[in-house]
Design an enzyme around this catalytic site. Structure first.
Site, short mmCIF file in Angstrom:
data_model
loop_
_atom_site.label_atom_id
_atom_site.label_comp_id
_atom_site.label_asym_id
_atom_site.label_seq_id
_atom_site.Cartn_x
_atom_site.Cartn_y
_atom_site.Cartn_z
N ALA A 65 -61.74 -24.13 62.90
CA ALA A 65 -62.86 -24.22 61.94
C ALA A 65 -63.99 -24.99 62.60
O ALA A 65 -63.75 -25.86 63.45
CB ALA A 65 -62.40 -24.91 60.67
N GLY A 110 -57.81 -23.65 62.94
CA GLY A 110 -58.00 -22.37 62.24
C GLY A 110 -57.77 -21.17 63.14
O GLY A 110 -57.40 -20.09 62.67
N GLU A 113 -54.16 -20.73 63.05
CA GLU A 113 -53.81 -20.22 61.71
C GLU A 113 -54.18 -18.74 61.57
O GLU A 113 -53.46 -17.97 60.92
CB GLU A 113 -54.52 -21.06 60.63
CG GLU A 113 -53.91 -22.46 60.53
CD GLU A 113 -54.77 -23.42 59.73
OE1 GLU A 113 -55.97 -23.58 60.08
OE2 GLU A 113 -54.27 -24.01 58.77
N GLU A 133 -55.70 -30.78 63.77
CA GLU A 133 -56.45 -31.34 62.62
C GLU A 133 -56.17 -32.81 62.38
O GLU A 133 -57.05 -33.57 61.97
CB GLU A 133 -56.14 -30.55 61.34
CG GLU A 133 -56.73 -29.15 61.28
CD GLU A 133 -55.82 -28.08 61.87
OE1 GLU A 133 -54.88 -28.42 62.61
OE2 GLU A 133 -56.07 -26.90 61.59
N1 COA Z 1 -65.98 -26.71 65.94
C1 COA Z 1 -67.25 -26.76 66.39
N2 COA Z 1 -67.58 -26.72 67.69
C2 COA Z 1 -66.58 -26.60 68.56
C3 COA Z 1 -65.23 -26.54 68.17
C4 COA Z 1 -64.95 -26.59 66.80
N3 COA Z 1 -63.69 -26.51 66.32
N4 COA Z 1 -64.46 -26.45 69.28
C5 COA Z 1 -65.31 -26.45 70.33
N5 COA Z 1 -66.59 -26.54 69.90
C6 COA Z 1 -67.81 -26.56 70.70
C7 COA Z 1 -68.02 -27.92 71.38
O1 COA Z 1 -68.61 -28.84 70.48
C8 COA Z 1 -68.93 -27.52 72.51
O2 COA Z 1 -70.23 -27.35 72.00
P1 COA Z 1 -71.52 -27.92 72.81
O3 COA Z 1 -71.48 -27.22 74.13
O4 COA Z 1 -72.68 -27.55 71.97
O5 COA Z 1 -71.29 -29.39 72.95
C9 COA Z 1 -68.41 -26.15 72.91
O6 COA Z 1 -67.70 -25.65 71.77
C10 COA Z 1 -67.47 -26.18 74.07
O7 COA Z 1 -66.43 -27.08 73.78
P2 COA Z 1 -65.98 -28.26 74.74
O8 COA Z 1 -65.26 -29.28 73.92
O9 COA Z 1 -67.15 -28.74 75.54
O10 COA Z 1 -64.97 -27.47 75.70
P3 COA Z 1 -63.77 -28.09 76.53
O11 COA Z 1 -63.29 -27.01 77.42
O12 COA Z 1 -64.12 -29.39 77.13
O13 COA Z 1 -62.61 -28.42 75.43
C11 COA Z 1 -61.24 -27.91 73.50
C12 COA Z 1 -62.00 -27.37 74.74
C13 COA Z 1 -60.70 -26.71 72.74
C14 COA Z 1 -60.07 -28.78 73.99
C15 COA Z 1 -62.17 -28.76 72.64
O14 COA Z 1 -63.36 -28.01 72.40
C16 COA Z 1 -61.61 -29.11 71.29
O15 COA Z 1 -60.78 -29.99 71.18
N6 COA Z 1 -62.10 -28.46 70.20
C17 COA Z 1 -61.78 -28.81 68.84
C18 COA Z 1 -60.42 -28.27 68.46
C19 COA Z 1 -60.10 -28.69 67.05
O16 COA Z 1 -59.97 -29.85 66.73
N7 COA Z 1 -59.93 -27.70 66.16
C20 COA Z 1 -59.61 -27.91 64.79
C21 COA Z 1 -60.82 -27.96 63.95
S1 COA Z 1 -60.44 -28.27 62.25
#
Ligand code: COA
Length: 259
Positions: A65, A110, A113, A133
């Site tokens: 999400a 999500g 999910e 989460e």
């Molecule tokens: N919601 C909004 N934006 C997200 C996102 C999410 N769930 N997951 C990734 N992004 C965005 C990042 O903010 C970043 O945006 P930016 O370039 O404008 O800063 C872009 O996607 C790339 O992500 P980044 O974190 O830089 O990539 P990474 O390769 O370093 O890390 C992950 C990848 C998946 C480990 C990391 O993005 C992450 O932990 N994401 C969140 C996962 C999460 O908690 N999901 C549950 C949400 S309820």
């Protein structure tokens, strides 16, 4: 219909949805969820589609999400967003056709999910799955707490959800969370081959089997047996049953027509 956050293609009997916000790792924004709802409706009303594939563009299936859209949400807004996702994922789960998740990369929150609401999951060996989460101070809100323990058992689901740690595709395979893991460059071909195979099966029997498996998980054994019994007997009202059995006896390939 045209979409901004997804790519929708049909090739023969196979439809493919590609989540397409690669710069945000295909985070499921409210707009994307809205488009997903519309496209699932489109697939549902298209009787020519026999299999649906869902995948992501870039390095993620979906990182979950959209956190930016949630950070300031009130409990009521959070409830609404959770219910909306549940509705869309339920629609997906209740489609009459098989749905394959082609997990090309991160499937988190999500995104995981969404994959859980599909019928079969094929993962690239580069994929990572998880429910992070808890690290954001929340719990999964689109079915993770409910579908994950049914798929991997309570102990593993507890570990995945309570630690919030990602698991590799291989670990996901061992846990029964994905059906198969393939090299990254073989994912598309493997999924296409599976989709073609499923599309060649008799669609009424496929629909009934999917329905009985899904509903059977939600009811007691006696009621489940009743469901299976009704659906089994209904197969004998189809031309495909006659064709399938005659073809076997005549030692030839069946020609299923979906009738
Ligand atoms: N919601 C909004 N934006 C997200 C996102 C999410 N769930 N997951 C990734 N992004 C965005 C990042 O903010 C970043 O945006 P930016 O370039 O404008 O800063 C872009 O996607 C790339 O992500 P980044 O974190 O830089 O990539 P990474 O390769 O370093 O890390 C992950 C990848 C998946 C480990 C990391 O993005 C992450 O932990 N994401 C969140 C996962 C999460 O908690 N999901 C549950 C949400 S309820």
């Amino acid at each position: 219909m045209s979409y901004k956050n997804i790519i929708f293609r049909k090739e023969g009997k196979i439809a493919k949805i590609t989540l397409n916000r690669p710069d945000k790792l295909n985070a499921l924004s409210p707009e994307l969820i809205g488009e997903l709802e519309k496209v699932i409706e489109e697939v549902k009303s298209d009787r020519d589609v026999r299999v649906l594939v869902i995948t992501g563009s870039g390095k993620a299936f979906s990182a979950g999400a959209d956190v930016g859209a949630m950070v300031e949400a009130t409990p009521l807004q959070a409830k609404e967003s959770s219910l909306r996702g549940h509705r869309v994922f339920r629609m997906l789960e209740e489609l009459d056709i098989p749905v394959i998740a082609a997990i090309n990369g991160y499937a988190l929150g999500g995104g995981c999910e969404l994959a859980l609401a599909c019928d079969i999951r094929i993962a690239s060996e580069k994929a990572w799955l998880g429910q992070p989460e808890i690290n954001l101070g929340i719990i999964p809100g689109w079915g993770g707490c409910i579908r994950l323990p049914r798929m991997v058992g309570v102990a593993k689901a507890m570990e995945i959800i309570l630690t919030g740690e990602r698991i590799s595709a291989q670990e996901a395979l061992q846990a029964g969370l994905v059906n198969k893991v393939v090299p990254e460059d073989k994912l598309e071909a493997t999924v296409n081959e599976l989709a073609e195979k499923l599309a060649s099966k008799p669609p009424i029997a496929v629909k009934l089997a999917k329905n009985v498996i899904r509903k059977g998980l939600e009811c007691d054994l006696e009621a489940g047996i009743g469901l299976e019994n009704s659906a089994f007997s209904l197969c004998f009202a189809t031309k495909d049953q006659k064709e399938g059995m005659k073809a076997f006896l005549e030692k030839r390939q069946p020609q299923f027509k979906g009738e």
